[in-house]
Design an enzyme around this catalytic site. Structure first.
Site, short mmCIF file in Angstrom:
data_model
loop_
_atom_site.label_atom_id
_atom_site.label_comp_id
_atom_site.label_asym_id
_atom_site.label_seq_id
_atom_site.Cartn_x
_atom_site.Cartn_y
_atom_site.Cartn_z
N ASP A 54 7.94 -1.58 -2.00
CA ASP A 54 6.77 -2.02 -2.98
C ASP A 54 5.83 -1.17 -3.10
O ASP A 54 5.22 -0.76 -1.97
CB ASP A 54 6.84 -3.32 -2.75
N PHE A 99 4.11 -5.79 5.70
CA PHE A 99 4.99 -6.01 4.56
C PHE A 99 4.07 -5.56 3.31
O PHE A 99 2.91 -5.54 3.41
CB PHE A 99 5.71 -7.31 4.52
N ARG A 163 4.59 -14.62 1.64
CA ARG A 163 4.25 -13.23 1.75
C ARG A 163 3.67 -12.73 0.29
O ARG A 163 3.58 -13.17 -0.60
CB ARG A 163 5.68 -12.30 1.95
N ASP A 164 3.57 -11.24 0.54
CA ASP A 164 3.23 -10.36 -0.72
C ASP A 164 1.81 -10.73 -1.28
O ASP A 164 1.78 -11.01 -2.52
CB ASP A 164 4.18 -10.32 -1.68
N GLU A 216 8.69 -13.36 -5.35
CA GLU A 216 8.05 -12.37 -4.61
C GLU A 216 6.72 -11.97 -5.38
O GLU A 216 6.82 -11.76 -6.57
CB GLU A 216 8.96 -11.33 -3.87
#
Length: 497
Positions: A54, A99, A163-164, A216
């Site tokens: 990503d 991440f 996340r993210d 996400e």
């Protein structure tokens, strides 16, 4: 189980991020020079030798574009890139991997690391517990490397599906806003902070639109409405089902994102097969004329199984976003970055009325799968017309437009010379002609095909891995009478030879 699937993907990515792929995994059997390897894109960014996932931390500051994954890359024009390092975040504890995340420039020293400090916000993945929490790291060298904050995580809800983060500065409330995906709940959680270290929950958005499996990589930004000076709308973008991106248009009041209407049907950023996890560049100089974005050209079903030997993953060409007001509501559209035209070589053109059957275009085939093709096709009469790309006769990527149903179809079911699980797929989209014409800009770059239709109202992106002889290009028509105006440009490599 969906959770098991995500955890297996996370563990694979953790291995790649933490120890890297072994050197032998990148060895070629044809002694190709660096950046000349089979299937290596020539004008898309790829790292020299590693995984790239990503796009993270896209920022424009001090006249430079920076992007991470979590190695650092830098550009002055979004076309030519310098790879700075493979691991930008230093001091990570054992068993913790970084991440997806974002980067901000702390102009007012809210976090205490100095004016104009670069601060990274990212998901910390705990190998032992599988927990995902949000951490920060600070840079003292203008975003080249980052030091892990010793009181991380700064946001932790004790979840394995959290996340993210994307962090933005909200002018209206003079505070930082963080968006984080509550993945399997199909929600985006909003938090606020005055110092990037202490976060307060504000609201959740979702589920809405496409909420089949997972959400996400959220991003949120303002986008001007083309043709309406002074007007802009908020766009909330979220990646779904480990395969696509959807977006919502609305307003942000400092606490909540409020969509213009309930999205029972999703609006997708890209109608193709391989576009995911895109983010926009945050402009900290306040000088960019447009909103620019990069996406990951892959899909989790086969991202680790593609046959490239130099590494895995590629980012899209840079795209300029704009918003169009339509009778059906606001739509996000995408144009290829104008600066890409600087890579063009001598053009080849043709104007013709197509006959039924297939017509080889040998002049474009000679461009060796590294070109831009611009075509205008008459769509006023019932017909099926299109192009075969990256063809060796048997294998091809076929792009077909059916003017009777106004449908554009991208078929790569028999395109790859490599055996890749779950790779044979078809994508399609409803596309209305513009003043009776289908306008196409097609970028082919060894293993990447990006198709922009009618000034980017529709975009289709796909990977392909043709044979060594798979450089053929043909145009075809089912019925007589369709006119074609076509220009093709070879595109030079962005890599130094």
């Amino acid at each position: 189980m969906i959770t098991d699937r995500i955890n297996s993907l996370m563990l694979a990515l953790l291995f790649i991020l933490s120890v890297g792929l072994p050197a032998t995994a990148f060895e070629t059997d044809d002694d190709a020079p660096l950046y000349g390897e089979r299937w290596r894109p020539q004008y898309h960014f790829t790292p020299a030798h590693r995984w790239i996932g990503d796009p993270c931390g896209l920022v424009y500051a001090d006249g430079k574009f920076r992007a991470y994954s979590w190695g650092c890359a830098e550009s002055s024009d979004l076309v030519h890139w310098t790879e700075i390092n493979n691991n930008a975040i230093l001091g990570l504890p054992d068993g913790i991997a970084p991440f997806t995340g974002s980067v901000v420039v702390d102009r007012n020293n809210t976090a205490g690391y100095g004016e104009d400090a670069f601060i990274a916000a990212f998901t910390s993945f705990d190998e032992q517990s599988k927990k995902q929490s949000q951490s920060i790291a600070f840079s003292r060298d203008e975003g080249v490397t980052y030091n892990y904050y010793n009181r991380n995580p700064v946001l932790d809800i004790w979840s394995t599906e959290f996340r993210d983060p994307t962090v933005i500065w909200d002018e209206g409330t003079s505070r930082w806003i963080m968006l984080v995906a509550r993945a399997l709940e199909k929600k985006v959680a909003f938090y606020a902070s005055s110092d990037l270290k202490h976060w307060e929950w504000l609201s959740d958005f979702g589920p809405m639109g496409d909420n089949e499996k997972s959400w996400e990589c959220p991003d949120m930004f303002r986008l001007p409405v083309e043709g309406e000076p002074g007007r802009s709308k908020w766009v909330l973008l979220v990646s779904v089902n480990w395969a696509r991106e959807q977006y919502f248009v609305g307003e942000f009041d400092g606490t909540r994102f409020i969509p213009d209407h309930p999205y029972s049907e999703p609006l997708y950023v890209d109608a193709g097969l391989d576009y995911y996890a895109s983010r926009v560049f945050q402009d900290y100089d306040g000088t960019l004329p447009s909103v620019y974005t990069l996406g990951w050209v892959s899909t989790w079903d086969y991202a680790q199984h593609v046959p490239t030997t130099y590494g895995k993953g590629v980012w899209s060409i840079p795209r300029e976003l704009y918003m169009k007001s339509t009778p059906d509501g606001f739509r996000v559209c995408q144009r290829p970055l104008t600066a890409l035209s600087g890579l063009r070589g001598k053009p080849w053109s043709m104007v013709s009325t197509l006959k039924p059957g297939v017509t080889p275009l040998r002049q474009i085939a000679a461009m060796d799968n590294t070109y831009e093709l611009i075509a205008k096709i008459d769509a006023r009469i019932p017909n099926m017309v299109g192009f075969d790309l990256c063809s060796d006769g048997d294998r091809k990527v076929r792009l077909t437009y059916d003017s009777a149903s106004s449908t554009l179809l991208l078929d790569r079911t028999h395109s790859s010379s490599a055996d890749i699980p779950k790779f044979s797929r078809i994508a399609f989209s409803k596309v209305e002609p513009a003043d009776g014409l289908l306008n196409l800009r097609i970028f082919v770059d060894r293993s990447v095909v990006e198709v922009f239709v009618n000034d980017g109202e529709t975009v289709m992106t796909a990977l392909t891995f043709p044979s060594d002889s798979g450089t053929g290009v043909s145009v075809f028509a089912l019925n007589p009478g369709a006119s074609l105006n076509l220009t093709a440009y070879p595109l030079t490599s962005i890599h130094s030879k």
